[in-house]
Design a protein around this motif. Structure first.
Motif, PDB file in Angstrom:
ATOM      1  N   UNK A 145      26.515 -29.846 -15.833  1.00  0.00           N
ATOM      2  CA  UNK A 145      26.764 -28.512 -16.413  1.00  0.00           C
ATOM      3  C   UNK A 145      27.707 -27.718 -15.514  1.00  0.00           C
ATOM      4  N   UNK A 146      27.508 -27.803 -14.206  1.00  0.00           N
ATOM      5  CA  UNK A 146      28.399 -27.100 -13.267  1.00  0.00           C
ATOM      6  C   UNK A 146      29.840 -27.574 -13.434  1.00  0.00           C
ATOM      7  N   UNK A 147      30.032 -28.887 -13.590  1.00  0.00           N
ATOM      8  CA  UNK A 147      31.399 -29.413 -13.731  1.00  0.00           C
ATOM      9  C   UNK A 147      32.037 -28.986 -15.049  1.00  0.00           C
ATOM     10  N   UNK A 148      31.203 -28.728 -16.040  1.00  0.00           N
ATOM     11  CA  UNK A 148      31.716 -28.289 -17.347  1.00  0.00           C
ATOM     12  C   UNK A 148      31.995 -26.781 -17.338  1.00  0.00           C
ATOM     13  N   UNK A 149      31.095 -26.037 -16.738  1.00  0.00           N
ATOM     14  CA  UNK A 149      31.190 -24.567 -16.817  1.00  0.00           C
ATOM     15  C   UNK A 149      32.085 -23.993 -15.718  1.00  0.00           C
ATOM     16  N   UNK A 150      31.913 -24.492 -14.494  1.00  0.00           N
ATOM     17  CA  UNK A 150      32.632 -23.889 -13.351  1.00  0.00           C
ATOM     18  C   UNK A 150      33.852 -24.695 -12.913  1.00  0.00           C
ATOM     19  N   UNK A 151      33.761 -26.007 -12.977  1.00  0.00           N
ATOM     20  CA  UNK A 151      34.869 -26.842 -12.506  1.00  0.00           C
ATOM     21  C   UNK A 151      34.342 -27.983 -11.653  1.00  0.00           C
ATOM     22  N   UNK A 152      35.222 -28.956 -11.420  1.00  0.00           N
ATOM     23  CA  UNK A 152      34.834 -30.181 -10.709  1.00  0.00           C
ATOM     24  C   UNK A 152      35.164 -30.052  -9.223  1.00  0.00           C
ATOM     25  N   UNK A 192      37.274 -27.176  -7.794  1.00  0.00           N
ATOM     26  CA  UNK A 192      38.552 -26.873  -8.447  1.00  0.00           C
ATOM     27  C   UNK A 192      38.279 -26.051  -9.708  1.00  0.00           C
ATOM     28  N   UNK A 193      39.353 -25.628 -10.353  1.00  0.00           N
ATOM     29  CA  UNK A 193      39.176 -24.938 -11.633  1.00  0.00           C
ATOM     30  C   UNK A 193      39.292 -25.921 -12.802  1.00  0.00           C
ATOM     31  N   UNK A 194      39.378 -27.215 -12.469  1.00  0.00           N
ATOM     32  CA  UNK A 194      39.487 -28.239 -13.524  1.00  0.00           C
ATOM     33  C   UNK A 194      38.088 -28.502 -14.090  1.00  0.00           C
TER      34      UNK A 194
END
Ligand SMILES: [Zn+2]
Length: 296
Positions: A104-111, A114-116
């Protein structure tokens, strides 16, 4: 973002499975060669590529974004965990809720700071004819992440096995099957097995195009003709799942443009219509990913 044009739905711009496989060929890290091949794809009309490399597979999103900038292809990043043989240690240490939170963090905030952002949950896999306890934990975590974010799910089946079990799992967990693609089903070579999944309402991927040693392309073409005849061509994606240096042209491999240069003409000789080909390469990926919006 999703651009107007053709889309490869299951690829790895850079990937590193070399440690587990004990084979340096499985470290695909040849930046300038990949850019060259992606530029060729762009020239042929490819505008999007879904990169399903995720946590533990040597994912490198800043590298991937540089390839995107240099080639002009919009590359979509993914989150999740692949299959047990390649899991990072956190899959064993953490609960399904914690694993879901990572996604969820990688989807909502980024990987990784990063902002990706990840736009796809995938590729999420089962082993060959076996669905391990750790893989079950990951699939349950995927349900939590999908419910929270509504992002689509792309799976890995090992040589196409357990595809039906994956569909049953998503059904049982009330996932809209229109948001799920079952991967590598072309490797079954079994059209009845594939049609049964299509009848359930999932998307399926013929995403190992050109891997003749696993399955000849003429079998893929025959199966796609039957899918067209049965009226399910709008639920199918095409891709090549290139993962090795030796797959690229500079090493004598078939390269990414094989799908367009060789496989599509083959499909035409099997009676696959121009409309079907446009569905496979343009309309179906757009329908699946459309929430990303269109930009030209
Ligand atoms: Zn895979």
């Amino acid at each position: 973002m999703f651009k107007n044009g053709m889309t490869y739905m299951h690829e790895h711009t850079t990937i590193d499975l070399s440690e587990v496989k004990n084979n340096e060929d499985c470290k695909l890290d040849v930046f300038s060669e990949t850019i060259k091949e992606y530029q060729t794809l762009y020239a042929k009309g490819v505008r999007n590529l879904v990169d399903v490399t995720n946590i533990g597979m040597g994912r490198h999103v800043t590298y991937v974004q540089k390839v995107a900038e240099e080639s002009g292809i919009n590359i979509i990043s993914s989150t999740g965990f692949y299959q047990e043989s390649f899991y990072p240690i956190q899959v064993l240490r953490e609960t399904q809720q914690q694993l879901a939170e990572r996604m969820i963090t990688e989807i909502v905030d980024g990987i990784k700071g990063t902002t990706i952002k990840a736009e796809m949950i995938g590729e999420i896999g089962t082993s060959y004819n076996k669905w391990t306890e750790a893989e079950k934990k990951v699939f349950k975590a995927v349900i939590i992440a999908h419910q929270a974010t509504k992002k689509p799910i792309s799976t890995h089946t090992s040589l196409g096995t357990l595809g039906h079990e994956q569909v049953d799992f998503f059904k049982k967990n009330q996932v809209n099957l229109n948001r799920v693609v079952i991967g590598h089903v072309d490797l079954t070579g079994d059209i009845d097995y594939i049609l049964q999944m299509l009848r359930e309402g999932v998307y399926i991927a013929f995403d190992t195009i050109g891997k003749e040693s696993y399955m000849p392309d003429h079998v893929r073409a025959e199966m796609l003709k039957k899918i067209q005849d049965k009226g399910y061509i709008e639920k199918v994606f095409l891709s090549m799942d290139i993962t090795r240096k030796s797959h690229l042209k500079y090493k004598g491999g078939i390269g990414y443009s094989y799908l367009l240069d060789s496989f599509i003409p083959l499909l035409q000789t099997y009676g696959i219509t121009r409309h079907s080909i446009e569905c496979l390469l343009i309309h179906n990926p757009y329908a699946f990913m459309k929430e990303l919006g269109e930009s030209i």
